[in-house]
Design a protein around this motif. Structure first.
Motif, PDB file in Angstrom:
ATOM      1  N   ALA A   1      24.196  25.695  78.590  1.00 38.85           N
ATOM      2  CA  ALA A   1      23.356  24.560  78.196  1.00 38.85           C
ATOM      3  C   ALA A   1      23.346  24.400  76.677  1.00 38.85           C
ATOM      4  O   ALA A   1      23.408  23.275  76.156  1.00 38.85           O
ATOM      5  N   GLU A   2      23.290  25.531  75.964  1.00 33.36           N
ATOM      6  CA  GLU A   2      23.291  25.468  74.502  1.00 33.36           C
ATOM      7  C   GLU A   2      24.632  24.956  73.985  1.00 33.36           C
ATOM      8  O   GLU A   2      24.687  24.146  73.053  1.00 33.36           O
ATOM      9  N   GLU A   3      25.726  25.430  74.615  1.00 35.48           N
ATOM     10  CA  GLU A   3      27.048  24.959  74.220  1.00 35.48           C
ATOM     11  C   GLU A   3      27.189  23.462  74.472  1.00 35.48           C
ATOM     12  O   GLU A   3      27.745  22.727  73.638  1.00 35.48           O
ATOM     13  N   GLU A   4      26.700  23.017  75.634  1.00 34.55           N
ATOM     14  CA  GLU A   4      26.766  21.590  75.943  1.00 34.55           C
ATOM     15  C   GLU A   4      25.918  20.779  74.968  1.00 34.55           C
ATOM     16  O   GLU A   4      26.315  19.684  74.549  1.00 34.55           O
ATOM     17  N   ARG A   5      24.744  21.326  74.601  1.00 33.68           N
ATOM     18  CA  ARG A   5      23.890  20.619  73.649  1.00 33.68           C
ATOM     19  C   ARG A   5      24.579  20.497  72.291  1.00 33.68           C
ATOM     20  O   ARG A   5      24.585  19.425  71.672  1.00 33.68           O
ATOM     21  N   LEU A   6      25.169  21.623  71.846  1.00 31.07           N
ATOM     22  CA  LEU A   6      25.854  21.597  70.555  1.00 31.07           C
ATOM     23  C   LEU A   6      27.060  20.664  70.595  1.00 31.07           C
ATOM     24  O   LEU A   6      27.335  19.946  69.619  1.00 31.07           O
ATOM     25  N   ALA A   7      27.775  20.684  71.737  1.00 34.52           N
ATOM     26  CA  ALA A   7      28.931  19.790  71.864  1.00 34.52           C
ATOM     27  C   ALA A   7      28.491  18.330  71.848  1.00 34.52           C
ATOM     28  O   ALA A   7      29.144  17.484  71.226  1.00 34.52           O
ATOM     29  N   ALA A   8      27.369  18.046  72.539  1.00 33.80           N
ATOM     30  CA  ALA A   8      26.861  16.672  72.544  1.00 33.80           C
ATOM     31  C   ALA A   8      26.430  16.241  71.152  1.00 33.80           C
ATOM     32  O   ALA A   8      26.688  15.109  70.724  1.00 33.80           O
ATOM     33  N   GLU A   9      25.782  17.151  70.426  1.00 36.78           N
ATOM     34  CA  GLU A   9      25.367  16.827  69.061  1.00 36.78           C
ATOM     35  C   GLU A   9      26.581  16.607  68.165  1.00 36.78           C
ATOM     36  O   GLU A   9      26.591  15.681  67.341  1.00 36.78           O
ATOM     37  N   ALA A  10      27.606  17.458  68.341  1.00 34.52           N
ATOM     38  CA  ALA A  10      28.819  17.307  67.533  1.00 34.52           C
ATOM     39  C   ALA A  10      29.512  15.989  67.859  1.00 34.52           C
ATOM     40  O   ALA A  10      30.008  15.296  66.956  1.00 34.52           O
ATOM     41  N   GLU A  11      29.540  15.641  69.155  1.00 26.92           N
ATOM     42  CA  GLU A  11      30.162  14.384  69.558  1.00 26.92           C
ATOM     43  C   GLU A  11      29.399  13.198  69.012  1.00 26.92           C
ATOM     44  O   GLU A  11      29.990  12.217  68.532  1.00 26.92           O
ATOM     45  N   ALA A  12      28.066  13.286  69.064  1.00 21.81           N
ATOM     46  CA  ALA A  12      27.242  12.200  68.520  1.00 21.81           C
ATOM     47  C   ALA A  12      27.444  12.077  67.010  1.00 21.81           C
ATOM     48  O   ALA A  12      27.537  10.966  66.474  1.00 21.81           O
TER      49      ALA A  12
END
Length: 248
Positions: free
Chosen positions: A92-103
């Motif tokens: 979940a943390e990796e997905e959150r960080l990936a989403a933030e990086a993508e945004a």
């Protein structure tokens, strides 16, 4: 009866009582079964007690072993669940960080798109009128112009040229485009001047200066094409887009 006879009778009757106590079998009921309510010998009673104690100890030992196994299994299940939960949290943390990086990447791309579009729009606003005026001259020369017609068209080019803000062109393709448009404008100005001088020179024949004017008009047309290509490299919607920072 004398005292010695009484003592003899007592001694002779004692063994019979002891034998009867040791060898007497349990009483039987009328149905032919042992009467367990009847008195049991102390030895048999002690054996039964030891057997019961041993059975209790065995049961307790087995129960303890089973409980220990259950506890170990429970702890293993808890540990496995904790590992799964931790892995889920990490995902979940990796997905959150990936989403933030993508945004963040999308925001940067959007900002860059706005920036390069602004550079192109500014370049078009500065050079567009001059480019359009030069294109008209180039197109009209293909079908033929008089000296006066050429002079009038070049005059309109001069008006557009005077409105160009050179410092706002930057240092990249827009400046390159502006330089090429300026060169084209200068070629046309020169031919207008040469043609006009020849008209007022009675010893000059326009046929003599036409090849030189044609060469200058061709050079001007080439400069216009270079300017157009340089501006297209700044256009984000163009297949030749190269972004700000290029110059050719």
């Amino acid at each position: 009866m004398t005292d010695s006879q009484n003592q003899h009778n007592a001694e002779s009757s004692a063994p019979d009582d002891q034998v009867g106590e040791q060898s007497s079998p349990p009483a039987w009921t009328p149905m032919g079964r042992p009467d367990y309510a009847a008195p049991v010998s102390p030895r048999r009673s002690r054996k039964g007690l030891w057997a019961t104690l041993v059975a209790i100890v065995v049961v307790l030992a087995i129960s303890g072993a089973v409980a220990a196994v259950l506890i170990v299994n429970h702890r293993a299940d808890v540990a496995a669940q904790e590992r799964r939960d931790e892995a889920a949290r990490e995902r979940a943390e990796e997905e959150r960080l990936a989403a933030e990086a993508e945004a963040e990447r999308a925001a940067e791309e959007a900002a860059e798109q706005v920036r390069v579009q602004g550079i192109y729009d500014n370049c078009v606003s500065q050079l567009g009128p001059l480019l359009n005026a030069l294109n008209i001259v180039d197109a009209r020369l293909d079908v033929g112009l008089s000296q006066q017609e050429l002079s009038d068209l070049v005059g309109k080019v001069s008006v557009a040229y005077s409105k160009m803000d050179v410092p706002s062109l930057g240092k990249d393709d827009c400046l390159t485009a502006g330089a090429n448009l300026e060169s084209a404008f200068n070629q046309y100005v020169t031919t207008v001047s040469d043609w006009n001088d020849c008209i007022f020179d009675y010893g000059c024949d326009t046929d003599d200066i036409e090849p030189a004017m044609q060469a200058k008009w061709t050079a001007a047309s080439n400069h216009i094409d270079k300017a157009r290509r340089a501006m297209e490299r700044l256009n984000p919607s163009s297949p030749t887009f190269n972004g700000p920072g290029s110059a050719a």
